[in-house]
Write an enzyme that holds these catalytic residues in place. Structure first.
Site, PDB file in Angstrom:
ATOM      1  CG  LEU A  11      61.744 119.987  -8.628  1.00  0.00           C
ATOM      2  CD1 LEU A  11      60.409 119.795  -7.918  1.00  0.00           C
ATOM      3  CD2 LEU A  11      61.702 119.344 -10.001  1.00  0.00           C
ATOM      4  CB  SER A  12      64.456 126.331  -8.058  1.00  0.00           C
ATOM      5  OG  SER A  12      64.624 127.708  -8.298  1.00  0.00           O
TER       6      SER A  12
END
Length: 198
Positions: A11-12
Site C-alpha cells: 500500500l506504500s
C-alpha cells in the site's frame, strides 16, 4: 555475500517509488534479498506512527505535494488519490510471499503490485487483479490460492520481525550488519554502505 532484509508495504507509495532500484543495488554488490511484506497500518500502531488519513491536514497536504514531486523526479506516473486506497494489503502480500518461495523476479512483482495501486487505479485486494499481476510478472497465477495459511503466518511474522528489527516505516532496508535505511530516498546510501563508503 551481503544480505538485505527488505520490509515494505504493497500500500506504500514510497515502496512504489523505490521501483526496482534495490534490486539493481543488490545485483551490483552480489547481495541477496529477503522480501518481507507487512501491514503498514499495524506497524504504525505498534511503533508510534500515525496512518496518513489520521494525520493533521497540514501533514496530509505536505505528503501529497512530496509524493507529486518525488514521482516527477523519478519519472513515475502517480495518482495521488488512488481509487482503491487503502485496500486490504494481505492478498497481494500473500502472493508475494508465495512467489518468493516459488522463485522468480520478486522485485518486479512488488513493483507491479504497487504500480497497480498507485498508477493504474486497480484494487490489489481483488483476486482477479492479484492473479493478473502474478501472471504479468511470469508467476503462476495459481499462487494466489496456494499456501494461503503459510502466507498469513509469514505475513504476521514479518510484522513481528520488523518491530524487533527497529522498523517503523516502509520501505526499510536492513543489512546483515544491522545497518538500517528507511525510505526510497536512502537506496543510494545503502549502495554506498555496501561499497564500504558509509
Amino acid at each position: 555475500m551481503p544480505h538485505i532484509d527488505y520490509y515494505f508495504a504493497t500500500l506504500s507509495p514510497y515502496t512504489y517509488m523505490a521501483g526496482t532500484r534495490l534490486e539493481d543495488v543488490a545485483a551490483k554488490h552480489g547481495a541477496t534479498i529477503t522480501y518481507k511484506p507487512l501491514d503498514i497500518m499495524a506497524l504504525f500502531a505498534r511503533t508510534g506512527g500515525t496512518p496518513p488519513p489520521q494525520r493533521h491536514p497540514n501533514r496530509q497536504e505536505w505528503r501529497l505535494q512530496e509524493l507529486r514531486r518525488t514521482a516527477k523526479k523519478l519519472d513515475l506516473p502517480i495518482n495521488l488519490k488512488p481509487a482503491f486506497w487503502p485496500a486490504n494489503p494481505a492478498p497481494s502480500s500473500y502472493a508475494i510471499i508465495a512467489a518468493q518461495s516459488a522463485g522468480g523476479d520478486v522485485g518486479a512483482l512488488v513493483h507491479a503490485f504497487t504500480r497497480a495501486c498507485w498508477a493504474e487505479d486497480r484494487d490489489i485486494a481483488d483476486d482477479g487483479v492479484v492473479r493478473e499481476v502474478l501472471e504479468s510478472c511470469g508467476f503462476d497465477p495459481a499462487l494466489a490460492d496456494k499456501g494461503l495459511l503459510a502466507g498469513a503466518e509469514q505475513y504476521g511474522r514479518n510484522l513481528e520481525d520488523a518491530v524487533l528489527a527497529g522498523v517503523f516505516g516502509a520501505p526499510t532496508y536492513i543489512t546483515d550488519s544491522d545497518e538500517r535505511f528507511w525510505g526510497q530516498d536512502r537506496i543510494e546510501d545503502l549502495d554506498l554502505h555496501l561499497a564500504g563508503k558509509l
